[in-house]
Design a protein around this motif. Structure first.
Motif, PDB file in Angstrom:
ATOM      1  N   ILE A  96     117.875  -3.054-112.096  1.00  0.00           N
ATOM      2  CA  ILE A  96     116.693  -2.872-111.256  1.00  0.00           C
ATOM      3  C   ILE A  96     115.438  -2.774-112.117  1.00  0.00           C
ATOM      4  O   ILE A  96     114.410  -3.410-111.840  1.00  0.00           O
ATOM      5  CB  ILE A  96     116.843  -1.617-110.375  1.00  0.00           C
ATOM      6  N   LEU A  97     115.501  -1.987-113.188  1.00  0.00           N
ATOM      7  CA  LEU A  97     114.342  -1.845-114.069  1.00  0.00           C
ATOM      8  C   LEU A  97     113.990  -3.177-114.739  1.00  0.00           C
ATOM      9  O   LEU A  97     112.811  -3.504-114.912  1.00  0.00           O
ATOM     10  CB  LEU A  97     114.621  -0.776-115.130  1.00  0.00           C
ATOM     11  N   HIS A  98     115.007  -3.951-115.110  1.00  0.00           N
ATOM     12  CA  HIS A  98     114.798  -5.286-115.673  1.00  0.00           C
ATOM     13  C   HIS A  98     114.002  -6.155-114.698  1.00  0.00           C
ATOM     14  O   HIS A  98     113.017  -6.805-115.078  1.00  0.00           O
ATOM     15  CB  HIS A  98     116.158  -5.904-115.992  1.00  0.00           C
ATOM     16  N   GLU A  99     114.422  -6.148-113.444  1.00  0.00           N
ATOM     17  CA  GLU A  99     113.747  -6.971-112.447  1.00  0.00           C
ATOM     18  C   GLU A  99     112.362  -6.421-112.090  1.00  0.00           C
ATOM     19  O   GLU A  99     111.440  -7.185-111.788  1.00  0.00           O
ATOM     20  CB  GLU A  99     114.616  -7.090-111.188  1.00  0.00           C
ATOM     21  N   PHE A 100     112.211  -5.095-112.129  1.00  0.00           N
ATOM     22  CA  PHE A 100     110.894  -4.511-111.884  1.00  0.00           C
ATOM     23  C   PHE A 100     109.898  -4.952-112.953  1.00  0.00           C
ATOM     24  O   PHE A 100     108.709  -5.135-112.678  1.00  0.00           O
ATOM     25  CB  PHE A 100     110.974  -2.984-111.838  1.00  0.00           C
ATOM     26  N   ALA A 101     110.374  -5.094-114.185  1.00  0.00           N
ATOM     27  CA  ALA A 101     109.486  -5.582-115.245  1.00  0.00           C
ATOM     28  C   ALA A 101     108.962  -6.963-114.897  1.00  0.00           C
ATOM     29  O   ALA A 101     107.766  -7.250-115.050  1.00  0.00           O
ATOM     30  CB  ALA A 101     110.247  -5.603-116.578  1.00  0.00           C
ATOM     31  N   HIS A 102     109.856  -7.844-114.433  1.00  0.00           N
ATOM     32  CA  HIS A 102     109.409  -9.173-113.982  1.00  0.00           C
ATOM     33  C   HIS A 102     108.382  -9.047-112.861  1.00  0.00           C
ATOM     34  O   HIS A 102     107.338  -9.701-112.866  1.00  0.00           O
ATOM     35  CB  HIS A 102     110.607  -9.981-113.465  1.00  0.00           C
ATOM     36  N   ALA A 103     108.718  -8.215-111.863  1.00  0.00           N
ATOM     37  CA  ALA A 103     107.881  -8.123-110.666  1.00  0.00           C
ATOM     38  C   ALA A 103     106.492  -7.568-110.969  1.00  0.00           C
ATOM     39  O   ALA A 103     105.490  -8.045-110.436  1.00  0.00           O
ATOM     40  CB  ALA A 103     108.586  -7.257-109.619  1.00  0.00           C
ATOM     41  N   LEU A 104     106.424  -6.559-111.841  1.00  0.00           N
ATOM     42  CA  LEU A 104     105.128  -5.955-112.155  1.00  0.00           C
ATOM     43  C   LEU A 104     104.236  -6.912-112.929  1.00  0.00           C
ATOM     44  O   LEU A 104     103.022  -6.981-112.692  1.00  0.00           O
ATOM     45  CB  LEU A 104     105.335  -4.657-112.947  1.00  0.00           C
ATOM     46  N   VAL A 105     104.816  -7.667-113.850  1.00  0.00           N
ATOM     47  CA  VAL A 105     104.027  -8.664-114.582  1.00  0.00           C
ATOM     48  C   VAL A 105     103.606  -9.790-113.636  1.00  0.00           C
ATOM     49  O   VAL A 105     102.483 -10.299-113.717  1.00  0.00           O
ATOM     50  CB  VAL A 105     104.813  -9.218-115.782  1.00  0.00           C
TER      51      VAL A 105
END
Length: 392
Positions: A66-75
């Motif tokens: 989830i944190l991995h994908e949140f990094a994508h989403a926030l950028v």
């Protein structure tokens, strides 16, 4: 991509969901950790301890993805890219983009964010294990932290393989895009490279099956199949954008749809609309203005004895809650909204008045016929058109 999705929660404006295929992965991870990995990493423990460690390791993996994908989403948000949400599925997770990045820089920064976050988590878990837990005589916790450090490092390395649409493949596409100035050409090159890697994984999986490593072989073949399919889907997504961008929504929708007066009774709705026209859905209007929509399911909730006294406006979905598109949108924007907010029917309005109805099937029918009739022209566009600015 997803079979059945369950929404879990929203965080920082992003919906987090889990595909039912994730249940299969979660069970497999717990079982593998409890019966294989942890008994080797920490021998001579009761079976119950291994199972609790397996559960803890699976939860840690869940949070890490989830944190991995949140990094994508926030950028992506930083570069004004719309993200429909984050979904976990059998091969990990995905931040669901509804459009292509607007520049090679945006693509690169968004793609690299996930692996960098995984490396950060790997270092964090390693430091927690060696600098904090190692002196506490908590061998089970230490083993779990060691696993999470290792698995996050593996996630970072695996995702950086230049196999589109993995993160490494997107990094490669961003570089190719910057070099060629064409997202279409970069996508074609990246998709081909992705399929080469997919073939490698499937061949390696077959070799493992022949060698007796059944579970490893099956996983390798499944991963290869997923990458092969996803690479083709990414190219198809670009083709969809090429075909729908700039196409008036009026060309895709059904104009002048049959509508129902808001003051009609349920009995009139059934006898004069559902039975004669065989539609499951009707827009609801009053004095020419759209008020909402009504469908068969809503009518079924009304007892037959109340059909004559109940009005359509009493059971309809009001305009504020209905799925509505503006006629000024092009077909691509409409299709993106359909992906973000799925519905069976979308009413099309201009200045508050109903002008048409469109469904995802209508858009797919448009795409299908144009793909069949304009394949050569489309291939030319995908191969040569510069698309969006590459250096930005």
């Amino acid at each position: 991509m997803f079979l059945k999705r369950l929404d879990l929660f929203s965080l920082l404006g992003f919906r987090v969901s889990v595909d039912l295929s994730w249940v299969f992965l979660a069970v497999l991870v717990v079982w593998t950790l409890a019966t294989g990995y942890f008994p080797q990493a920490l021998p001579d423990q009761p079976a119950s301890i291994y199972w609790w460690m397996g559960v803890a390791g699976a939860i840690g993996l869940f949070v890490s993805i989830i944190l991995h994908e949140f990094a994508h989403a926030l950028v992506a948000r930083r570069y004004d890219l719309a993200i429909a949400g984050i979904t976990l599925f059998v091969f990990g997770g995905v931040a669901e983009m509804t459009e292509e990045p607007k520049s090679a820089t945006a693509e690169f920064m968004m793609a690299i964010a996930g692996p960098l976050l995984s490396v950060f988590l790997a270092v964090l878990f390693y430091l927690l294990n060696t600098g904090l837990v190692s002196g506490m005589d908590l061998p089970a916790l230490s083993a779990v932290l060691g696993y999470l450090a290792l698995i996050n490092f593996v996630l970072a390395v695996f995702n950086m393989l230049p196999a589109f649409p993995l993160d490494g493949g997107r990094v490669f596409r961003s570089i190719a895009w910057w070099w060629t100035g064409s997202i279409a050409r970069a996508t074609r090159i990246s998709a081909r490279l992705g399929r080469i890697f997919a073939g490698f994984f499937m061949a390696l999986g077959l070799f493992n099956l022949i060698s007796g490593n059944t579970i490893g072989g099956i996983w390798m073949m499944l991963i290869g199949f997923f990458i092969y399919h996803a690479a083709g889907s990414s190219r198809m997504q670009l083709a969809v954008g090429t075909l729908l961008r700039g196409v008036p929504l009026a060309r895709v929708m059904k104009a002048n749809p049959v509508s129902v007066p808001a003051d009609a009774t349920i009995g009139e709705l059934v006898e004069e609309y559902f039975y004669p026209f065989h539609h499951r859905f009707f827009p609801v209007v009053s004095h020419g203005a759209l008020e909402g929509c009504v469908d068969v399911k809503q009518v079924r909730e009304i007892e037959r004895k109340d059909w004559a006294s109940t009005r359509v406006r009493d059971v309809m979905t009001p305009r504020a809650e209905a799925s509505i598109l503006d006629l000024d949108q092009d077909a691509l924007r409409a299709f993106q909204k359909m992906q973000t907010k799925p519905a069976g029917h979308y009413m099309v309005t201009r200045a508050g008045r109903l002008v048409g109805v469109v469904t995802p099937k209508d858009v797919m029918a448009y795409l299908t016929i144009h793909l069949e009739l304009e394949q050569d022209l489309l291939e030319s566009k995908l191969g040569d058109a510069p698309g969006l600015p590459g250096r930005g």
